[in-house]
Design an enzyme around this catalytic site. Sequence first.
Site, PDB file in Angstrom:
ATOM      1  N   HIS A 193       0.758  -1.066  -0.005  1.00 35.51           N
ATOM      2  CA  HIS A 193       0.261  -0.321  -0.036  1.00 35.51           C
ATOM      3  C   HIS A 193       0.777   1.169  -0.241  1.00 35.51           C
ATOM      4  CE1 HIS A 193      -2.937   3.206   1.381  1.00 35.51           C
ATOM      5  NE2 HIS A 193      -4.022   1.900   1.232  1.00 35.51           N
ATOM      6  N   HIS A 237      -0.820   3.463  11.868  1.00 30.53           N
ATOM      7  CA  HIS A 237      -0.038   4.261  11.374  1.00 30.53           C
ATOM      8  C   HIS A 237       0.395   5.264  12.515  1.00 30.53           C
ATOM      9  CE1 HIS A 237      -1.792   5.777   8.826  1.00 30.53           C
ATOM     10  NE2 HIS A 237      -0.830   7.236   8.339  1.00 30.53           N
ATOM     11  N   GLU A 243      -2.609  15.284   9.598  1.00 30.56           N
ATOM     12  CA  GLU A 243      -3.519  15.081   8.561  1.00 30.56           C
ATOM     13  C   GLU A 243      -4.631  15.517   9.572  1.00 30.56           C
ATOM     14  OE1 GLU A 243      -3.355  10.978   7.657  1.00 30.56           O
ATOM     15  OE2 GLU A 243      -1.625  10.631   7.068  1.00 30.56           O
ATOM     16  N   HIS A 278      -3.559   6.435  14.329  1.00 28.20           N
ATOM     17  CA  HIS A 278      -4.881   6.355  13.349  1.00 28.20           C
ATOM     18  C   HIS A 278      -4.760   5.523  12.616  1.00 28.20           C
ATOM     19  CE1 HIS A 278      -1.541   9.009  11.839  1.00 28.20           C
ATOM     20  NE2 HIS A 278      -2.987   8.824  10.302  1.00 28.20           N
TER      21      HIS A 278
END
Length: 341
Positions: A193, A237, A243, A278
Amino acid sequence: MGQDWTNARLLAHSGDAYMKTGLAVYIFAITEDMKDARAFSSLDGDMLIIPQQGALDIQTELGNLLVRQNEIAVIPRGIRHRVTLPTGQARGYICELFQGHFRLPELGPIGSCSLANVRDFQIPVAAFDGTLQNGRACGNNRQWQIVSRFGGRLFSCTQGHTPFDVAAWNGTYYPYKYDLARFCVLGSALYDHPDPSLFTVLTAPSYREPGTGVVDFAIIPPRWNVMENTYWLPYYHRNTMTEFSGPIISNQDESCKWNQGLEFQPYGASVASAMACHGASNGEHIKAGDQATEPQKVGTEGFTIFLLETECPLSISDWAIQEFQVDGQTSGILHKTRPSL
Ligand SMILES: [Fe+2]
């Protein structure tokens, strides 16, 4: 009471507009056109406008931009503009960049194209607010009110002529728009990913060290996921970037349930501060572990998640803390079904 473009509210910020460092994130939820003969500009920074629902008709000094759902626009610092609503009320977010400018990310080994391509950005042509009289351009001059954001506060002045008096222009400092449906998504073709930075539409480099950005604007649009015996969700992570993320409705069909206000919490947004854990929820994790690992189209629900990833720590505004409820379960999502702006 109705709200217009000048009523955007601060959600989060970092740095200082006076020092030209950092950024701010605003939310707008507007129900009215800006009054006649009233224009706005931000003296704090470039405005990246991210509509979540509804269209914005933006008359700028350098021409007109019709910004629909699933499109974004950038209006540089100090460019005066007037916003009206061609299809009724609209809501969304504004990322105001105090330092530098937005640009396309370096493509590195990707090469010459993909992600957001230069050819897809649309720039207005001059739209003079006036008439030609005997070969002379005469502005529709009258009393205008100019509202400006400076240091996060609003100021106003008046002038006796239209601000939209540009008959022709060239240069490199201009507003523009981009249709997010034109974003060429890249991803893994076999396993694993990639980092969400692969979804960057626009970035504002900080030049503190290679690869860092004051903010990256990224989207997670509809795409194919290819999986070969691998777990395809992002790892749970922590990271050094902060973010800010939220949904924007990509389906422009009025009959789409998102556009009907059904099953959609329109003002939901989340902040994952630097080094805060998160990722996918436990339910999503279990579902991902059970599903078949074969190519599938994902993100087709009719909305797209956007990310503002910033190296700057974001402070949530007093207003946001006061007005929004914190979902104290596990997600940390700030949400409220209707804003009281
Ligand atoms: Fe992350």
